[in-house]
Design an enzyme around this catalytic site. Sequence first.
Site: not given
Ligand code: PXP
Length: 251
Positions: A10-11, A101-102, A152, A202, A46, A8, A223-224, A50-51, A71, A19
């Site tokens: 996103d970040h 976050t979700t 999921e 997480g 989203r 993921n 992701g994170h 935001r990202h 997503e 920026r």
């Molecule tokens: N799965 C879903 C449905 C999510 O919304 C997210 C966060 O966007 C993730 C997985 C990934 O989570 P993380 O960024 O904590 O790894």
Amino acid sequence: MTARLNVNIDHVATVRQARRAPEPSVAAAALICEEAGADGITVHLRGDRRHVQDEDLYTLRRVVTSYLNVEMAVTDEMIRIATDVRPDAVSLVPETAGEVTTEGGLDAASNPDGVRAGVDRLREGGLFVSLFIDPDPRQIEAAHNAGAQQVELCTAVYAESTLGARAVHSEGRARAAAELKRLREAAVLAAQYGLHVAAGHGLTYRNVTEVAAIPEITEFNIGHNVVSRAVLTGLAEAVREMRARIREAKA
Ligand code: PXP
């Protein structure tokens, strides 16, 4: 058999949006992830943008050759975008304004008609649909009844129980064990319904192993923690490069 890993990113977009700059490019990040062995790329469009931005989805659809999972919340706007972009999978998630976050899974059991209508529209458009749900038998049954092809399982509660003091003290360890049991049982039940089983939220380098050992789970969305690790592992090299550029200028 090992499970697939969708990264993921996103970040990466979060850093860019801080920026409103062209860099870092999410497309370049996706290609680096694929090159490093990611089985797919996941992004969350989203409602507040935001990202990830709409344009990113179109760019990613062109460049991602592995697997693109998008997503999104179950809204008319998002369903329209998904049917236009045509990712390889659409993951329906809950979304609350202002959340960091979700927060937990989609409550498909309490809103069967709304979720079913969203799944129907996406599937009529030929899309593969996953529902992000808590590891709860009611939600698995609801996902099956809604016509989803995959669930999921939300690993957030498990992940939280592995952090800091909670991981050390017996109460936290018991919580982690109980949540792992819930995840295992949910994965078995979902597979019995004929659903594909993914997991995420997480997960970290420290806590992923026990979830990855669950045989029915065939896909992870992480992701994170991966992006966090990338920032730190790449920082020294980035400083060396900038240092060299400045030094070379007056050489
Ligand atoms: N799965 C879903 C449905 C999510 O919304 C997210 C966060 O966007 C993730 C997985 C990934 O989570 P993380 O960024 O904590 O790894």
